[in-house]
Design a protein around this motif. Structure first.
Motif, PDB file in Angstrom:
ATOM      1  N   HIS A 136      50.126   0.860  13.519  1.00 52.63           N
ATOM      2  CA  HIS A 136      50.054   0.973  11.954  1.00 52.63           C
ATOM      3  C   HIS A 136      49.912   3.218  12.271  1.00 52.63           C
ATOM      4  O   HIS A 136      49.545   3.508  10.358  1.00 52.63           O
ATOM      5  N   ALA A 137      50.907   3.654  12.923  1.00 50.94           N
ATOM      6  CA  ALA A 137      50.964   5.258  12.108  1.00 50.94           C
ATOM      7  C   ALA A 137      51.602   5.159  11.491  1.00 50.94           C
ATOM      8  O   ALA A 137      52.825   4.538  11.065  1.00 50.94           O
ATOM      9  N   ALA A 138      51.880   6.398  10.596  1.00 52.20           N
ATOM     10  CA  ALA A 138      53.137   6.496   9.793  1.00 52.20           C
ATOM     11  C   ALA A 138      53.945   7.156   9.621  1.00 52.20           C
ATOM     12  O   ALA A 138      55.022   7.953   8.797  1.00 52.20           O
ATOM     13  N   CYS A 139      53.866   7.517  10.944  1.00 50.27           N
ATOM     14  CA  CYS A 139      55.107   7.948  11.773  1.00 50.27           C
ATOM     15  C   CYS A 139      55.208   8.185  12.945  1.00 50.27           C
ATOM     16  O   CYS A 139      54.710   7.004  13.565  1.00 50.27           O
ATOM     17  N   PRO A 140      56.186   8.279  13.788  1.00 53.88           N
ATOM     18  CA  PRO A 140      56.761   7.773  14.785  1.00 53.88           C
ATOM     19  C   PRO A 140      55.964   7.628  16.230  1.00 53.88           C
ATOM     20  O   PRO A 140      55.275   9.171  16.127  1.00 53.88           O
ATOM     21  N   VAL A 141      55.790   7.015  16.536  1.00 53.42           N
ATOM     22  CA  VAL A 141      54.286   7.165  17.590  1.00 53.42           C
ATOM     23  C   VAL A 141      54.979   6.953  19.384  1.00 53.42           C
ATOM     24  O   VAL A 141      55.610   6.435  19.694  1.00 53.42           O
ATOM     25  N   ALA A 142      54.894   7.960  20.130  1.00 49.03           N
ATOM     26  CA  ALA A 142      55.281   7.995  21.993  1.00 49.03           C
ATOM     27  C   ALA A 142      53.938   7.638  22.581  1.00 49.03           C
ATOM     28  O   ALA A 142      52.992   8.583  22.083  1.00 49.03           O
ATOM     29  N   VAL A 143      54.280   6.914  23.286  1.00 47.97           N
ATOM     30  CA  VAL A 143      53.300   6.012  23.802  1.00 47.97           C
ATOM     31  C   VAL A 143      53.516   6.361  25.821  1.00 47.97           C
ATOM     32  O   VAL A 143      54.735   6.251  25.930  1.00 47.97           O
ATOM     33  N   ILE A 144      53.194   7.589  26.145  1.00 41.99           N
ATOM     34  CA  ILE A 144      53.084   8.551  27.542  1.00 41.99           C
ATOM     35  C   ILE A 144      52.855   7.092  28.963  1.00 41.99           C
ATOM     36  O   ILE A 144      51.677   8.327  28.928  1.00 41.99           O
ATOM     37  N   ARG A 145      53.747   7.623  29.705  1.00 40.73           N
ATOM     38  CA  ARG A 145      53.531   6.514  30.866  1.00 40.73           C
ATOM     39  C   ARG A 145      54.511   7.400  32.120  1.00 40.73           C
ATOM     40  O   ARG A 145      55.599   7.437  31.274  1.00 40.73           O
ATOM     41  N   GLY A 146      54.327   7.208  33.261  1.00 36.36           N
ATOM     42  CA  GLY A 146      55.106   7.664  34.285  1.00 36.36           C
ATOM     43  C   GLY A 146      55.544   9.112  34.234  1.00 36.36           C
ATOM     44  O   GLY A 146      55.826   9.502  34.961  1.00 36.36           O
ATOM     45  N   MET A 147      54.411   9.628  33.883  1.00 37.94           N
ATOM     46  CA  MET A 147      54.500  11.616  33.861  1.00 37.94           C
ATOM     47  C   MET A 147      54.690  11.970  35.953  1.00 37.94           C
ATOM     48  O   MET A 147      53.495  11.270  36.104  1.00 37.94           O
ATOM     49  N   PRO A 148      55.841  12.803  36.261  1.00 43.96           N
ATOM     50  CA  PRO A 148      55.606  12.669  36.899  1.00 43.96           C
ATOM     51  C   PRO A 148      54.293  14.188  37.464  1.00 43.96           C
ATOM     52  O   PRO A 148      53.538  14.185  36.769  1.00 43.96           O
ATOM     53  N   GLU A 149      54.165  14.593  38.515  1.00 42.71           N
ATOM     54  CA  GLU A 149      52.454  15.248  38.993  1.00 42.71           C
ATOM     55  C   GLU A 149      53.450  16.679  38.163  1.00 42.71           C
ATOM     56  O   GLU A 149      54.106  17.171  38.045  1.00 42.71           O
ATOM     57  N   THR A 150      52.275  17.427  37.861  1.00 44.14           N
ATOM     58  CA  THR A 150      51.773  19.438  37.225  1.00 44.14           C
ATOM     59  C   THR A 150      53.263  19.442  37.879  1.00 44.14           C
ATOM     60  O   THR A 150      54.108  19.886  36.696  1.00 44.14           O
ATOM     61  N   ASP A 151      53.490  19.600  39.320  1.00 43.24           N
ATOM     62  CA  ASP A 151      54.193  20.846  40.180  1.00 43.24           C
ATOM     63  C   ASP A 151      55.289  19.863  40.432  1.00 43.24           C
ATOM     64  O   ASP A 151      56.786  20.550  40.873  1.00 43.24           O
ATOM     65  N   ALA A 152      55.835  18.570  40.181  1.00 39.53           N
ATOM     66  CA  ALA A 152      57.068  18.138  40.364  1.00 39.53           C
ATOM     67  C   ALA A 152      57.623  18.408  39.154  1.00 39.53           C
ATOM     68  O   ALA A 152      57.814  18.430  38.242  1.00 39.53           O
ATOM     69  N   PRO A 153      58.898  18.205  39.616  1.00 39.40           N
ATOM     70  CA  PRO A 153      60.286  18.457  38.551  1.00 39.40           C
ATOM     71  C   PRO A 153      59.772  17.547  37.265  1.00 39.40           C
ATOM     72  O   PRO A 153      59.397  16.359  37.731  1.00 39.40           O
ATOM     73  N   PRO A 154      60.939  17.978  36.186  1.00 34.60           N
ATOM     74  CA  PRO A 154      60.150  16.746  35.220  1.00 34.60           C
ATOM     75  C   PRO A 154      60.883  15.405  35.003  1.00 34.60           C
ATOM     76  O   PRO A 154      62.063  15.957  35.555  1.00 34.60           O
ATOM     77  N   LEU A 155      60.955  15.135  33.878  1.00 40.02           N
ATOM     78  CA  LEU A 155      61.991  13.742  34.229  1.00 40.02           C
ATOM     79  C   LEU A 155      62.910  14.616  33.552  1.00 40.02           C
ATOM     80  O   LEU A 155      63.378  14.430  33.069  1.00 40.02           O
ATOM     81  N   ASP A 156      63.993  13.334  34.212  1.00 39.87           N
ATOM     82  CA  ASP A 156      65.520  13.511  33.916  1.00 39.87           C
ATOM     83  C   ASP A 156      65.712  12.245  33.669  1.00 39.87           C
ATOM     84  O   ASP A 156      65.135  11.569  33.454  1.00 39.87           O
ATOM     85  N   GLY A 157      67.180  11.691  33.413  1.00 39.69           N
ATOM     86  CA  GLY A 157      68.144  10.742  33.143  1.00 39.69           C
ATOM     87  C   GLY A 157      68.022  10.669  31.307  1.00 39.69           C
ATOM     88  O   GLY A 157      67.998  11.593  31.044  1.00 39.69           O
ATOM     89  N   PRO A 158      69.058  10.070  31.175  1.00 41.05           N
ATOM     90  CA  PRO A 158      69.667   9.672  29.568  1.00 41.05           C
ATOM     91  C   PRO A 158      68.064   9.120  28.604  1.00 41.05           C
ATOM     92  O   PRO A 158      66.915   9.217  29.040  1.00 41.05           O
ATOM     93  N   VAL A 159      68.164   9.135  27.565  1.00 43.50           N
ATOM     94  CA  VAL A 159      67.797   8.401  26.905  1.00 43.50           C
ATOM     95  C   VAL A 159      68.791   7.605  26.185  1.00 43.50           C
ATOM     96  O   VAL A 159      69.221   6.994  26.621  1.00 43.50           O
ATOM     97  N   VAL A 160      67.611   6.149  26.326  1.00 45.06           N
ATOM     98  CA  VAL A 160      67.684   4.956  26.261  1.00 45.06           C
ATOM     99  C   VAL A 160      67.139   4.336  24.503  1.00 45.06           C
ATOM    100  O   VAL A 160      66.366   4.482  24.210  1.00 45.06           O
ATOM    101  N   VAL A 161      67.691   3.506  23.870  1.00 41.51           N
ATOM    102  CA  VAL A 161      67.769   3.325  22.612  1.00 41.51           C
ATOM    103  C   VAL A 161      67.587   2.128  22.803  1.00 41.51           C
ATOM    104  O   VAL A 161      69.621   1.322  22.696  1.00 41.51           O
ATOM    105  N   GLY A 162      67.438   0.785  21.719  1.00 45.10           N
ATOM    106  CA  GLY A 162      67.550  -0.463  21.797  1.00 45.10           C
ATOM    107  C   GLY A 162      68.246  -0.947  20.262  1.00 45.10           C
ATOM    108  O   GLY A 162      67.069  -0.698  19.498  1.00 45.10           O
ATOM    109  N   VAL A 163      69.406  -0.992  20.131  1.00 40.18           N
ATOM    110  CA  VAL A 163      70.031  -1.235  19.153  1.00 40.18           C
ATOM    111  C   VAL A 163      70.105  -3.105  18.744  1.00 40.18           C
ATOM    112  O   VAL A 163      70.283  -3.721  19.795  1.00 40.18           O
ATOM    113  N   ASP A 164      69.939  -3.330  18.185  1.00 36.23           N
ATOM    114  CA  ASP A 164      69.624  -5.075  16.530  1.00 36.23           C
ATOM    115  C   ASP A 164      71.409  -5.431  16.421  1.00 36.23           C
ATOM    116  O   ASP A 164      71.113  -6.067  15.843  1.00 36.23           O
TER     117      ASP A 164
END
Length: 298
Positions: A136-164
């Protein structure tokens, strides 16, 4: 949207919401946007029923708890982006979590929530609040799952987009290019010919040799290239890898998500009815993906 529109993150004290705070702080630095931490109190004080049923000072204690939640989250946000300037505000508002967050989303650049909050025993990977605001939100919504531990290296890798290839995926493509550019990473664009398994829609008496797969693949490659063309010109710094598959976009997006830091999808796909707030692909990803997911509404 104003250039100073904040990135809003919902805070309820759960581990998942604190993951959302960490991700949102990093996103605010990348976007050079203010960060607004929002927490809610279910009941507003001052009614006759409150005076009868609750002892003196009860609301003071509830509000104190909310203030402490926000203070803890604010400290975590600042620690998550050391050495970076972060404009941060907090807001404690009365109402249900969904109502408060949807109201904040009206003037937000992005709304960020954890996959589940306190007390959400839904039997699935995503909670009722995150599912409701994603719908229902009127803006983009980020749902966060799979974050590393606080002291672990940050998430890396590419951004992926679905295109239909439909207009519904255009805002997601725009957001994905922006995220990849801001993060300095590659973009993987995944395009499926069909939303359904072709085994279930192709006549049983036809074999692979009877169908013009090569011609279909050439046509679908052209669809993907056309969808990306203008954005590649706008973001020449972003290296794009194209992935064209026959069917089951959810399956292939989930595969790509294993090595990615963010997956971006539209709220509805090419076959989505206007009355559906989330299409089948975005809904399936919301309930099964194991990395941050950004749902961008048209």
């Amino acid at each position: 949207m104003q250039t100073d529109s904040p990135i809003v993150v919902g805070v309820d004290g759960s581990a998942q919401s604190l993951d959302a705070v960490r991700w949102a702080a990093d996103a605010a630095v990348h976007h050079r946007a203010p960060l607004l931490l929002v927490s809610s109190l279910l009941k507003a004080p001052g009614t006759f029923g409150d005076a009868v049923n609750l002892s003196a000072g009860a609301f003071t204690g509830v509000e104190y708890g909310g203030t402490q939640r926000l203070a803890t989250a604010a400290e975590l946000a600042r620690r998550s982006v050391p050495g970076n300037h972060l404009t941060l505000r907090t807001a404690l508002r009365h109402g249900s979590a969904v109502t408060v967050l949807l109201d904040a989303a009206k003037s937000a650049r992005m709304l960020v929530v954890g996959s589940r909050g306190l007390g959400e025993f839904t039997g699935g990977l995503v909670g009722s609040v995150s599912s409701a605001v994603a719908s229902h939100a009127a803006c983009p919504v980020a749902v966060i799952r799979g974050m590393p531990e606080t002291d672990a290296p940050p998430l890396d890798g590419p951004v992926v987009v679905g295109v239909d290839g439909s207009p519904n995926s255009e805002p997601a493509i725009a957001a994905a290019f922006e995220e990849a550019s801001l993060r300095g990473v590659d973009l993987v664009a995944v395009h499926a010919w069909s939303d359904f398994s072709l085994l279930t829609v192709t006549p049983a008496d036809l074999s692979d040799n009877d169908l013009p797969w090569s011609a279909i693949e050439t046509a679908e490659q052209a669809v993907l290239s056309e969808s990306l063309a203008g954005w590649k010109d706008k973001y020449p710094d972003v290296s794009v890898r194209k992935v064209v598959v026959r069917d089951r976009p959810v399956h292939h997006l989930l595969q790509q998500a294993r090595e990615s830091q963010l997956v971006v999808t539209g709220s509805r796909g090419r076959g989505g009815f206007a009355s559906l707030l989330l299409g089948s692909t975005s809904r399936a990803l919301l309930h099964s993906i194991t990395c941050p997911l950004l749902i961008v509404r048209r």
